[in-house]
Structure formats: C-alpha cells, structure tokens
Scaffold this motif. Structure first.
Motif, mmCIF file in Angstrom:
data_model
loop_
_atom_site.group_PDB
_atom_site.id
_atom_site.type_symbol
_atom_site.label_atom_id
_atom_site.label_comp_id
_atom_site.label_asym_id
_atom_site.label_seq_id
_atom_site.Cartn_x
_atom_site.Cartn_y
_atom_site.Cartn_z
ATOM 1 N N TYR A 48 0.825 -1.208 0.000
ATOM 2 C CA TYR A 48 0.000 0.000 0.000
ATOM 3 C C TYR A 48 0.862 1.262 0.000
ATOM 4 C CZ TYR A 48 -3.335 3.493 1.715
ATOM 5 O OH TYR A 48 -4.093 4.623 1.869
ATOM 6 N N THR A 49 1.865 1.298 0.866
ATOM 7 C CA THR A 49 2.672 2.515 0.966
ATOM 8 C C THR A 49 3.489 2.754 -0.300
ATOM 9 O OG1 THR A 49 4.430 1.292 2.110
ATOM 10 C CG2 THR A 49 2.790 2.419 3.484
ATOM 11 N N GLN A 50 3.914 1.671 -0.952
ATOM 12 C CA GLN A 50 4.644 1.849 -2.205
ATOM 13 C C GLN A 50 3.764 2.468 -3.283
ATOM 14 O OE1 GLN A 50 6.543 -1.803 -3.408
ATOM 15 N NE2 GLN A 50 7.979 -1.780 -1.682
ATOM 16 N N ALA A 51 2.483 2.156 -3.251
ATOM 17 C CA ALA A 51 1.558 2.733 -4.234
ATOM 18 C C ALA A 51 1.494 4.254 -4.122
ATOM 19 C CB ALA A 51 0.169 2.128 -4.054
ATOM 20 N N LEU A 52 1.818 4.780 -2.968
ATOM 21 C CA LEU A 52 1.836 6.226 -2.763
ATOM 22 C C LEU A 52 3.107 6.862 -3.311
ATOM 23 C CD1 LEU A 52 0.596 6.229 0.945
ATOM 24 C CD2 LEU A 52 -0.762 6.868 -1.053
ATOM 25 N N ARG A 53 4.102 6.015 -3.665
ATOM 26 C CA ARG A 53 5.409 6.538 -4.047
ATOM 27 C C ARG A 53 5.837 6.114 -5.459
ATOM 28 N NH1 ARG A 53 6.772 4.286 1.259
ATOM 29 N NH2 ARG A 53 7.995 2.675 0.190
ATOM 30 N N ASN A 54 4.882 5.680 -6.285
ATOM 31 C CA ASN A 54 5.241 5.117 -7.580
ATOM 32 C C ASN A 54 5.379 6.135 -8.707
ATOM 33 O OD1 ASN A 54 5.576 2.435 -6.856
ATOM 34 N ND2 ASN A 54 3.427 1.926 -7.137
ATOM 35 N N GLN A 55 4.861 7.342 -8.535
ATOM 36 C CA GLN A 55 4.872 8.305 -9.631
ATOM 37 C C GLN A 55 6.273 8.678 -10.126
ATOM 38 O OE1 GLN A 55 2.190 9.330 -11.553
ATOM 39 N NE2 GLN A 55 1.354 7.614 -10.386
ATOM 40 N N ALA B 277 -2.298 4.990 -5.955
ATOM 41 C CA ALA B 277 -3.189 5.267 -4.830
ATOM 42 C C ALA B 277 -3.847 6.625 -5.032
ATOM 43 C CB ALA B 277 -2.414 5.253 -3.521
ATOM 44 N N GLU B 278 -5.162 6.656 -4.926
ATOM 45 C CA GLU B 278 -5.903 7.914 -5.001
ATOM 46 C C GLU B 278 -6.729 8.080 -3.729
ATOM 47 O OE1 GLU B 278 -8.255 8.496 -8.462
ATOM 48 O OE2 GLU B 278 -6.515 8.643 -9.801
ATOM 49 N N ARG B 279 -6.710 9.279 -3.211
ATOM 50 C CA ARG B 279 -7.435 9.546 -1.968
ATOM 51 C C ARG B 279 -8.938 9.379 -2.185
ATOM 52 N NH1 ARG B 279 -5.574 12.189 2.508
ATOM 53 N NH2 ARG B 279 -3.781 12.996 1.351
ATOM 54 N N LYS B 280 -9.580 8.588 -1.321
ATOM 55 C CA LYS B 280 -11.022 8.382 -1.424
ATOM 56 C C LYS B 280 -11.791 9.646 -1.091
ATOM 57 C CE LYS B 280 -11.154 3.457 -0.154
ATOM 58 N NZ LYS B 280 -11.682 2.493 0.843
ATOM 59 N N ASP B 281 -11.316 10.327 -0.056
ATOM 60 C CA ASP B 281 -12.025 11.488 0.470
ATOM 61 C C ASP B 281 -10.975 12.450 1.021
ATOM 62 O OD1 ASP B 281 -13.448 13.296 2.136
ATOM 63 O OD2 ASP B 281 -15.076 11.864 2.326
ATOM 64 N N THR B 282 -11.096 13.709 0.682
ATOM 65 C CA THR B 282 -10.105 14.686 1.133
ATOM 66 C C THR B 282 -10.088 14.829 2.650
ATOM 67 O OG1 THR B 282 -11.737 16.446 0.790
ATOM 68 C CG2 THR B 282 -10.188 16.003 -1.006
ATOM 69 N N SER B 283 -11.129 14.379 3.297
ATOM 70 C CA SER B 283 -11.192 14.517 4.754
ATOM 71 C C SER B 283 -10.529 13.357 5.490
ATOM 72 C CB SER B 283 -12.656 14.623 5.202
ATOM 73 O OG SER B 283 -13.361 13.431 4.902
ATOM 74 N N THR B 284 -10.089 12.331 4.744
ATOM 75 C CA THR B 284 -9.455 11.171 5.375
ATOM 76 C C THR B 284 -8.130 10.868 4.678
ATOM 77 O OG1 THR B 284 -10.374 9.463 3.919
ATOM 78 C CG2 THR B 284 -11.776 10.230 5.727
ATOM 79 N N ASP B 285 -7.370 9.944 5.262
ATOM 80 C CA ASP B 285 -6.114 9.495 4.671
ATOM 81 C C ASP B 285 -6.286 8.187 3.897
ATOM 82 O OD1 ASP B 285 -4.540 11.599 5.496
ATOM 83 O OD2 ASP B 285 -4.121 10.686 7.446
ATOM 84 N N GLN B 286 -7.525 7.737 3.733
ATOM 85 C CA GLN B 286 -7.768 6.488 3.027
ATOM 86 C C GLN B 286 -7.624 6.678 1.522
ATOM 87 O OE1 GLN B 286 -11.672 5.247 4.489
ATOM 88 N NE2 GLN B 286 -10.661 3.717 5.761
ATOM 89 N N HIS B 287 -7.022 5.674 0.884
ATOM 90 C CA HIS B 287 -6.806 5.730 -0.561
ATOM 91 C C HIS B 287 -7.380 4.488 -1.236
ATOM 92 C CE1 HIS B 287 -3.860 8.670 0.830
ATOM 93 N NE2 HIS B 287 -3.757 9.113 -0.413
ATOM 94 N N THR B 288 -7.739 4.657 -2.490
ATOM 95 C CA THR B 288 -8.152 3.556 -3.339
ATOM 96 C C THR B 288 -6.987 3.183 -4.241
ATOM 97 O OG1 THR B 288 -10.452 4.307 -3.349
ATOM 98 C CG2 THR B 288 -9.782 2.853 -5.138
ATOM 99 N N LEU B 289 -6.759 1.883 -4.437
ATOM 100 C CA LEU B 289 -5.669 1.427 -5.282
ATOM 101 C C LEU B 289 -6.195 1.010 -6.658
ATOM 102 C CD1 LEU B 289 -3.439 -0.753 -2.908
ATOM 103 C CD2 LEU B 289 -3.398 1.721 -3.297
ATOM 104 N N TYR B 290 -5.516 1.499 -7.692
ATOM 105 C CA TYR B 290 -5.837 1.141 -9.074
ATOM 106 C C TYR B 290 -4.611 0.513 -9.729
ATOM 107 C CZ TYR B 290 -9.976 4.132 -8.659
ATOM 108 O OH TYR B 290 -11.167 4.696 -8.277
ATOM 109 N N ASN B 291 -4.872 -0.421 -10.620
ATOM 110 C CA ASN B 291 -3.820 -1.088 -11.385
ATOM 111 C C ASN B 291 -3.809 -0.457 -12.780
ATOM 112 O OD1 ASN B 291 -1.877 -2.894 -12.195
ATOM 113 N ND2 ASN B 291 -3.205 -4.694 -12.158
ATOM 114 N N THR B 292 -2.780 0.317 -13.098
ATOM 115 C CA THR B 292 -2.815 1.205 -14.257
ATOM 116 C C THR B 292 -1.678 0.920 -15.226
ATOM 117 O OG1 THR B 292 -3.683 2.931 -12.779
ATOM 118 C CG2 THR B 292 -2.946 3.631 -14.957
ATOM 119 N N ALA B 293 -2.033 0.878 -16.520
ATOM 120 C CA ALA B 293 -1.054 0.763 -17.596
ATOM 121 C C ALA B 293 -0.984 2.092 -18.340
ATOM 122 C CB ALA B 293 -1.447 -0.354 -18.563
ATOM 123 N N TYR B 294 0.228 2.529 -18.655
ATOM 124 C CA TYR B 294 0.453 3.775 -19.388
ATOM 125 C C TYR B 294 1.104 3.471 -20.735
ATOM 126 C CZ TYR B 294 -0.440 6.710 -15.290
ATOM 127 O OH TYR B 294 -1.027 7.356 -14.225
#
Length: 300
Positions: free
Chosen positions: A59-66, A91-108
């Motif tokens: 999960y934490t790596q998903a926040l640092r992949n860009q 990882a995309e934030r679900k709600d700006t009021s929380t630290d919860q994120h949604t994970l997506y599997n993305t191809a570029y």
C-alpha cells in the motif's frame, strides 16, 4: 503498404516489494530492446512491486510510484522508444477529509518523445485481487493513436472478456497490449488435477482466438520465474501466424524478445474475415456499449 515495427516483450522474475531492483531490471531490458532496434517495449503487470497485497508496504509503495513513471518518460525520450511500463499500482485519496486511498492497477503508454499518450485502469479484477484493488468500472475502453499504430490496452484477466476486445476493435484498435502476471496456479488444485497445464492452455488458446476473431495484433508480456509457479509465455500474436516467428518466452526465461510486427497482416485478416466491416454495418446484430445498469443497447 502497412509498416513493420520491431517490438519487444520483456519478462523477468519480479521481486515482491522491491521497486528499486525491478526498476533497474526494467531499465536494463528497455535499453537492450532499444539497442536491438525495437520501437516499442512492453513490461509485465505489477512489474515494480510484484504481488504482495497483504503487506502494508504494498500500500505505501503505491503512494510513491509516480517518480518511476517520470523516469520511464525520460528513458523513452533518451532512447527514442515507446514504452508500456507494465502496470503501476496507484493510490488515489477516497475522500479529502481522510487518509484512506483507493488502489488502481494502471497501464500507461509513453511515446518515444517521452509523452504520456494515454492510460488504462484494469477493469476485470481477478477474484483474489478484489479485496485490494478497484476496477475502472463503466469507464469506456479507449484507443490511443501512437507512432506504432492504433493501440488499445488491457491488463491480465481482461483477456478473458471478449467484450473488451470488441469495444476496442469497434473504435479502430490495431494492436492490443496486455501486461499480465499470470501464474500456473491461478487455477485451483481440483482444476489442475484435470490438467496440470490448464493455465498454459488458457493463454495459448485465448490469445490465438482473440487475434483471429478481432483481426488484431496482441502483445502479451508476462512475469517469469520458477516453472512450478510461473508461466512466462510472453509473445506477439497475429492472425494466420499465431506467435510471431514461432517465438514464445519460457517460464524461467528472463530478458528481451524482439520480433517484427507486420501490420499488413491485419488488412489481410480483414479481407478474409470482414469482422470490422460487419461490426460497422448498419443493422449489425450485436450491439455493445458500457451501461451502468447493464441493460442492452436500445434499438430503433
């Protein structure tokens, strides 16, 4: 006459939760592909982090992949090669009021000038992935105009859904790129008792049928590793031909396979089968569109 492109499929034994190692391997193999004249390099699914969703580090790596994506853009420009860097967990934030994120599997898709031309988020999530990843849902499949042709992107289990191909083909896709992380034991023990090679059969037969029934090329890049678990089988597939050059990478084979992709074969396939002509005709029997309520398309 349609162009012939040198394209590279790349596979290796991806280390779980070790993005620095995996990124360095990717750079090494992409550089090798470019030196061998490839104009496009495709990496496997989960190529940065592997598949270890039970670890908090996944999960934490998903926040640092860009930053890795930016690195691939710079590499594409420096080597003048188009790159599909497998998939990247975002990882995309679900709600700006929380630290919860949604994970997506993305191809570029990254152009040879280093520009991101498009992206695709996995729609058909494999059952064990569903507690961890979110589907792109009813978002439409889109075709990307690239220097190697009109490209559609799918990811791994999307291969099992002919509807995904049909939507891309109806929009003019010529090449379908599929990063994947498909293992021998994706079938359960009971299924493997019927046929220990059932997943290999699934890949072989489905890749062949999809390119024929859609008059398209497919670039399939899988992970490699010990043959008791991994399948490899990365290849480029065309109608009439099957695996281009008869080349399919072995389960334990690490490295780069460069083949010539002759897009004139697609015109020949359409001349013989007229699949695209039929799909574009007025009153075509089968209509398909994305609908949130899953109702069939209305007819006049």
């Amino acid at each position: 006459m349609a162009p012939i492109h040198k394209v590279a499929v790349i596979q290796w034994h991806i280390k779980n939760l070790d993005p620095e190692y995996n990124h360095s391997k990717a750079i090494q193999f992409i550089t090798s592909a470019a030196s061998n004249g490839a104009t496009l390099a495709v990496l496997p699914e989960y190529h940065l982090c592997g598949w270890a969703p039970e670890s908090p580090e996944f999960y934490t790596q998903a926040l640092r992949n860009q930053p890795y994506l930016k690195s691939y853009c710079q590499l594409a420009k420096a080597l003048h090669i188009n790159i599909v860097p497998g998939t990247i967990i975002e990882a995309e934030r679900k709600d700006t009021s929380t630290d919860q994120h949604t994970l997506y599997n993305t191809a570029y898709f990254i152009s040879s000038s280093g520009e991101i031309l498009g992206k695709y988020r996995k729609k058909n999530i494999w059952h064990p992935e569903r507690p961890h990843l979110t589907s792109s849902g009813a978002d439409p499949h889109e075709v990307i105009q690239t220097g190697v042709g009109k490209v559609g992107m799918l990811i791994c289990w999307d291969l099992a859904f002919p509807e995904a191909f049909r939507e891309l083909i109806s929009k003019g896709a010529e090449i379908i790129i599929i990063p994947t992380y498909w293992g021998k034991h994706d079938a359960n023990e009971e299924a493997l008792k019927l046929n220990p090679n059932s997943e290999q059969l699934f890949i072989d037969s489905t890749l062949t049928s999809r390119c024929f029934e859609n008059t398209c090329a497919i670039i399939f890049a899988n992970a490699a590793g010990p043959a008791d678990f991994y399948l490899g089988s990365s290849r480029v597939v065309l109608p009439f031909i099957g695996a281009v050059g008869g080349k399919t990478m072995g389960a334990e084979e690490e490295g780069v396979m460069v083949v010539e992709l002759d897009l004139s074969v697609l015109a020949l396939a359409e001349e013989n089968y007229k699949v695209r002509q039929d799909m574009a005709s007025e009153g075509w029997y089968y209509s398909y569109r994305h609908t949130v309520d899953k109702r069939p398309a209305e007819t006049a």
